[in-house]
Each structure stands twice: as C-alpha cells, then as structure tokens.
Design a protein around this motif. Structure first.
Motif, short mmCIF file in Angstrom:
data_model
loop_
_atom_site.label_atom_id
_atom_site.label_comp_id
_atom_site.label_asym_id
_atom_site.label_seq_id
_atom_site.Cartn_x
_atom_site.Cartn_y
_atom_site.Cartn_z
N ALA A 206 0.86 -1.29 0.08
CA ALA A 206 0.00 0.25 -0.18
C ALA A 206 0.90 1.34 -0.05
N GLN A 207 1.95 1.00 0.65
CA GLN A 207 2.85 2.42 0.79
C GLN A 207 3.57 2.65 -0.26
N LEU A 208 3.96 1.60 -1.08
CA LEU A 208 4.56 1.63 -2.54
C LEU A 208 3.75 2.23 -3.48
N SER A 209 2.41 1.97 -3.28
CA SER A 209 1.35 2.25 -4.53
C SER A 209 1.43 3.67 -4.14
N GLU A 210 0.90 4.22 -2.94
CA GLU A 210 0.91 5.83 -2.58
C GLU A 210 2.11 6.52 -3.21
N GLN A 211 3.29 5.73 -2.81
CA GLN A 211 4.79 6.50 -3.27
C GLN A 211 4.59 6.66 -4.95
N PHE A 212 4.18 5.55 -5.72
CA PHE A 212 4.05 5.50 -7.06
C PHE A 212 3.34 6.57 -7.52
N THR A 213 1.92 6.77 -6.98
CA THR A 213 0.94 7.93 -7.14
C THR A 213 1.93 9.24 -7.21
N GLU A 214 2.59 9.32 -6.22
CA GLU A 214 3.25 10.70 -5.97
C GLU A 214 4.28 10.91 -6.87
N THR A 215 5.09 9.84 -7.18
CA THR A 215 5.82 10.18 -8.43
C THR A 215 5.36 10.58 -9.82
N LEU A 216 4.21 9.74 -10.13
CA LEU A 216 3.40 10.14 -11.27
C LEU A 216 3.13 11.54 -11.37
N ALA A 217 2.73 12.11 -10.25
CA ALA A 217 2.38 13.65 -10.25
C ALA A 217 3.55 14.42 -10.11
N THR A 218 4.78 13.84 -9.65
CA THR A 218 5.91 14.75 -9.54
C THR A 218 6.63 14.86 -11.26
N GLN A 219 6.29 13.56 -11.77
CA GLN A 219 6.79 13.40 -13.17
C GLN A 219 6.08 14.35 -14.39
N GLY A 220 4.87 14.56 -13.80
CA GLY A 220 3.68 15.45 -14.73
C GLY A 220 3.13 14.36 -15.46
N ARG A 221 2.88 13.10 -15.10
CA ARG A 221 2.47 11.92 -16.06
C ARG A 221 1.07 12.03 -16.11
N THR A 222 0.24 12.21 -16.92
CA THR A 222 -1.09 12.20 -16.97
C THR A 222 -1.89 11.07 -17.73
N SER A 223 -1.25 10.21 -18.35
CA SER A 223 -1.64 9.22 -19.36
C SER A 223 -1.78 8.02 -18.22
N ARG A 224 -2.57 7.20 -18.57
CA ARG A 224 -2.76 5.85 -17.57
C ARG A 224 -1.57 4.88 -17.53
N VAL A 225 -1.21 4.67 -16.18
CA VAL A 225 -0.13 3.48 -15.90
C VAL A 225 -0.92 2.48 -15.41
N ASN A 226 -0.81 1.21 -15.92
CA ASN A 226 -1.24 0.07 -15.26
C ASN A 226 -0.42 -0.35 -14.13
N ARG A 227 -0.95 -0.93 -13.18
CA ARG A 227 -0.56 -1.28 -11.88
C ARG A 227 -0.53 -2.70 -11.73
N TYR A 228 0.85 -3.37 -11.68
CA TYR A 228 0.71 -4.83 -11.59
C TYR A 228 1.59 -5.13 -10.31
N LEU A 229 0.91 -6.37 -9.70
CA LEU A 229 1.33 -6.69 -8.35
C LEU A 229 1.61 -8.17 -8.53
N ASN A 230 2.97 -8.46 -8.19
CA ASN A 230 3.34 -9.93 -8.17
C ASN A 230 3.07 -10.45 -6.77
N LEU A 231 2.02 -11.31 -6.91
CA LEU A 231 1.21 -11.67 -5.45
C LEU A 231 2.31 -12.87 -4.91
N ASP A 232 3.21 -13.37 -5.67
CA ASP A 232 3.98 -14.45 -4.94
C ASP A 232 5.15 -13.93 -4.40
N SER A 233 5.36 -12.59 -4.39
CA SER A 233 6.25 -11.93 -3.46
C SER A 233 6.00 -12.02 -1.97
#
Length: 293
Positions: A206-233
């Motif tokens: 959850a923390q990493l997902s929030e961090q990535f959201t912040e990174t997208l905003a910082t980079q000014g990325r507006t197009s969709r970026v799909n989010r993949y989770l490796n369940l078996d980690s």
C-alpha cells in the motif's frame, strides 16, 4: 482486474508447451517467464532462455499477451536485445509486453565474472537501459552514448507491430526506479517489501502504491499507467488455495492495482502447489473478474 501467470522456463518444450496453451485456454490475460541465466535455488536445475521460450509460446497461442518478468541489464545490451524484442513482437502479432527491471546481485552477474554494482550504479544503469531501449524501438536510427551503454547508428527496421513500440512494464520499488517507470512505463510492477510477515507485506505494498502515485504527479504523467502486483512475492503463495487467491486479488483491487501476477504451481520447492488450484481458479474465479473489467 486482469490476472497473469508466470511459467518458469525450467521444462523441456514437450512439457512446457501444454502449460502455455492452457494459460490461454483457462482465460489468463497475460503469461510471463523469467529472464535469467539461472535463478536462486533452481540455478543447478534445468533452465531455458526467455526469448526463445516466449517465441515458441507465441506460436502455440493466439490471444494471450506474453512477456518477460522481468528482463534486466545484468546480461543484456539494449542494441541486440531490441532486435530480439522486435522479433517477438512480430511473431506474436503484437502480443508482447516487455517487463523490465534493474536486476540484482546473483548468478546472472557472477557467472560472467563481473563484480556486483553498487545500488546507485545499478539504478543508473537501469535508467540508461530503459531509455536506450525506448529510443531503439521507436526511432529508425539511434545514436546514444551513456556511462554504461552506447549505440552508433543502430537500425530498427521494420519497427514494432505495436506503435509506437512494445509496452514497457517497469519493475520498481525505490524512488529512482519509480521515476523510470513513471517516465517510460505503460505499466508499473512491484514485488512489495522484503518481509516474512504477511500483513506487513500488504502494508508495504500500500505504501509503495501511494509512493508511485506521488511519483507520477511529480513527473507530470497524466496518461494511464497500469499497476501490476507480483502476488507471490508475499510470504504466502497465492495459489495455495482458491480462497487464498481470491483474498489476494481482492486486496490488490482495493489498493488500486489493475493487474496481478501469480506463478504456475511447481511440484516442490518454491511455488509448490497443485495444478488443480489453477484449474479451479480458471473455472470459478477468472470469469467473475472478466465481468468487472
């Protein structure tokens, strides 16, 4: 929610081929294999190359997306690798996704006699690797010079089937790698934090997902970026049971992930489990997820 499956490249093709066919027939949205020269506890066992494996898989399937999970600069140079990616994209008729990550220490590095890089250098090399691959797969000719990689008038005809290039799913857990994912990725994949505690792992995801959201905003990325989770980690293998898988997918969806990836069960060792669980998930779970895409 889309669901993918990883089929490790450890079996001779007469054993592996039915698994790739089944992944498509069962209704998985994407299927992946590891891109290593050898991997962890399986390093002394059978192991095959990712690129020829995926090329063969492309020839026995017609709908499912295929990809590396994940390729890295540990033993690859962008110029020849770009040619291989063009080929898989062509053979699969535009069904290939490049999963790409920084690579870690281990067999892939030491088997070639190289010294492990410091973390900051590994991240810098990763940034160059992804940026140069991006250029090579989009432009007709590429000249590029960095600290770790160079290209001189590298050609890329006929170009990718997918335009402007094959999609990148960039693995990133740290801030610098996340910046690479935000800049070049059509998808971001995380393994979550290293921990043996299940709830701590999910909290870290959850923390990493929030961090990535912040990174997208910082980079000014507006197009969709799909989010993949490796369940078996996670400390618990997702295909231990149908209910375990359902619970994991539900938690990933709550955190905003668009895609999850599990591993085809093995007879023993890591990812040990029963193929019956895969069949039951395909029959009872995947169709319900399709209705919510």
């Amino acid at each position: 929610m889309r669901v993918g499956i990883v089929i490790l490249p450890e079996h001779r093709w007469w054993i592996a081929e039915p698994k790739w066919r089944a992944a498509e027939e069962y209704g998985f949205h994407h299927a992946w294999t590891y891109d290593h020269l050898g991997w962890r506890t399986l390093v002394d066992g059978p192991w095959f190359g990712a690129v020829p494996t995926l090329t063969a898989a492309a020839l026995v399937t017609s709908r499912i997306r295929l990809g590396t999970f994940v390729a890295s600069p540990n033993f690859r140079h962008p110029v020849p690798f770009a040619r291989e990616l063009l080929t898989i994209d062509d053979v699969s008729d535009g069904r290939f996704t490049l999963g790409v990550g920084a690579g870690g220490d281990g067999y892939d590095t030491v088997v070639q006699g190289a010294k492990p890089l410091l973390p900051r250098d590994r991240t810098a090399r990763f940034g160059e690797f992804v940026e140069l691959l991006d250029q090579l797969l989009i432009k007709d000719r590429t000249s590029w010079h960095g600290e770790f990689f160079s290209a001189e008038e590298a050609r890329s005809a006929p170009g990718c089937v997918q335009r402007p290039r094959v999609p990148f799913v960039v693995a990133a857990n740290g801030p610098k790698a996340m910046s690479v994912a935000a800049r070049f990725g059509q998808g971001w994949v995380t393994t979550g934090p290293p921990t043996e505690d299940h709830e701590t792992w999910w909290s870290g995801v959850a923390q990493l997902s929030e961090q990535f959201t912040e990174t997208l905003a910082t980079q000014g990325r507006t197009s969709r970026v799909n989010r993949y989770l490796n369940l078996d980690s996670a400390p618990v293998y997702s295909l231990t049971s149908v209910q375990c898988f359902v619970d994991a997918v539900g938690r990933a969806a709550e955190l905003g992930f668009t895609d999850v990836v599990a591993h085809w069960p093995r007879h023993d060792g890591i990812y040990s489990g029963s193929e019956q669980v895969v069949e039951d998930v395909a029959a009872d779970v995947l169709p319900t997820l399709d209705r919510h895409l």
